[in-house]
Design a protein around this motif. Structure first.
Motif, PDB file in Angstrom:
ATOM      1  N   GLN A  25       0.830  -1.207   0.000  1.00 14.91           N
ATOM      2  CA  GLN A  25       0.000   0.000   0.000  1.00 14.91           C
ATOM      3  C   GLN A  25       0.863   1.255   0.000  1.00 14.91           C
ATOM      4  N   ALA A  26       1.947   1.234   0.788  1.00 15.59           N
ATOM      5  CA  ALA A  26       2.861   2.379   0.810  1.00 15.59           C
ATOM      6  C   ALA A  26       3.532   2.546  -0.554  1.00 15.59           C
ATOM      7  N   ALA A  27       3.923   1.435  -1.173  1.00 22.11           N
ATOM      8  CA  ALA A  27       4.570   1.501  -2.487  1.00 22.11           C
ATOM      9  C   ALA A  27       3.636   2.097  -3.531  1.00 22.11           C
ATOM     10  N   ALA A  28       2.387   1.650  -3.529  1.00 21.91           N
ATOM     11  CA  ALA A  28       1.415   2.173  -4.498  1.00 21.91           C
ATOM     12  C   ALA A  28       1.152   3.656  -4.250  1.00 21.91           C
ATOM     13  N   ALA A  29       1.017   4.043  -2.985  1.00 22.75           N
ATOM     14  CA  ALA A  29       0.781   5.456  -2.663  1.00 22.75           C
ATOM     15  C   ALA A  29       1.995   6.309  -3.027  1.00 22.75           C
ATOM     16  N   PHE A  30       3.200   5.763  -2.815  1.00 22.77           N
ATOM     17  CA  PHE A  30       4.433   6.465  -3.157  1.00 22.77           C
ATOM     18  C   PHE A  30       4.470   6.768  -4.653  1.00 22.77           C
ATOM     19  N   VAL A  31       4.177   5.761  -5.460  1.00 21.87           N
ATOM     20  CA  VAL A  31       4.176   5.946  -6.916  1.00 21.87           C
ATOM     21  C   VAL A  31       3.094   6.938  -7.324  1.00 21.87           C
ATOM     22  N   ARG A  32       1.881   6.805  -6.766  1.00 16.70           N
ATOM     23  CA  ARG A  32       0.800   7.745  -7.116  1.00 16.70           C
ATOM     24  C   ARG A  32       1.186   9.184  -6.790  1.00 16.70           C
ATOM     25  N   ARG A  33       1.830   9.376  -5.644  1.00 18.48           N
ATOM     26  CA  ARG A  33       2.166  10.724  -5.200  1.00 18.48           C
ATOM     27  C   ARG A  33       3.218  11.379  -6.094  1.00 18.48           C
ATOM     28  N   PHE A  34       4.194  10.607  -6.530  1.00 16.71           N
ATOM     29  CA  PHE A  34       5.337  11.214  -7.225  1.00 16.71           C
ATOM     30  C   PHE A  34       5.411  10.921  -8.717  1.00 16.71           C
ATOM     31  N   GLN A  35       4.490  10.139  -9.263  1.00 18.75           N
ATOM     32  CA  GLN A  35       4.627   9.742 -10.666  1.00 18.75           C
ATOM     33  C   GLN A  35       4.591  10.926 -11.621  1.00 18.75           C
ATOM     34  N   GLY A  36       3.803  11.942 -11.342  1.00 19.91           N
ATOM     35  CA  GLY A  36       3.740  13.104 -12.228  1.00 19.91           C
ATOM     36  C   GLY A  36       5.060  13.856 -12.282  1.00 19.91           C
TER      37      GLY A  36
END
Length: 196
Positions: A25-36
């Motif tokens: 869950q942290a990994a997915a949230a990390f990617v969502r937060r910084f992918q842009g």
């Protein structure tokens, strides 16, 4: 309005800590937060959407592998991640081009790096960019150019020397001293304007 999952509300450093323990869950949230921000930087360096996607993915994998080495005292999570992205993108561009960047592209990189950031950028990325640009403006123009060419343009000291029409030793000194002064500024030390 639906409430965000707990991982999406966590602090940046907490999400990064979640990577070290393989929290999905942290990994997915990390990617969502910084992918842009990661994709945007990768695209601005590679100028190729497909390559930028590859660079972004590789940057997140590198961040996951290096998550345990992150030091909150040295940089924000975003700055740390964008440094990984920038290095990955430069490596990808270098591996695809047999010759250094053209003069026009290097001039554009210098101009883009030393002017005020675009207002369309995200607020967090804009603040980080403004901070970096403010520190660059405290260097002498020659030092700032050398740092931009080396760090953002991916030029070697020899390429900076040739492009700036200066001796190799001078190019190395400008890059080394400029980076040293920027590190000191990020560490909290004052950065006086260098006129040399």
């Amino acid at each position: 309005m639906p409430r965000l999952p707990r991982a999406d509300r966590a602090a940046d450093a907490a999400l990064l800590a979640g990577l070290t323990v393989a929290d999905p869950q942290a990994a997915a949230a990390f990617v969502r937060r910084f992918q842009g921000a990661v994709y945007g930087l990768a695209l601005s360096i590679t100028r190729d959407p497909g390559l930028a996607e590859d660079v972004s993915q590789e940057a997140f994998v590198k961040a996951w592998r290096a998550a345990s080495t992150y030091d909150v005292r040295r940089a924000s999570v975003l700055t740390w991640l964008l440094t990984i992205t920038r290095n990955t993108a430069i490596d990808a561009v270098r591996s695809r081009r047999p010759v250094p960047m053209g003069a026009e592209l290097l001039d554009q990189l210098i101009e883009d790096s030393l002017r005020s950031p675009d207002l369309a950028e995200s607020a967090v990325h804009r603040l980080e960019t403004e901070r970096a640009i403010a520190h660059l403006h405290h260097l002498s123009p020659d030092q700032a150019r050398a740092v931009v060419l080396a760090v953002i343009g991916g030029c070697t000291a020899a390429e900076v020397s040739q492009r700036e029409h200066i001796p190799l030793g001078t190019a190395k000194t400008r890059i080394r001293d400029g980076l040293r002064r920027l590190r000191a500024a990020y560490a909290g030390g004052d950065l006086e304007v260098d006129h040399g």
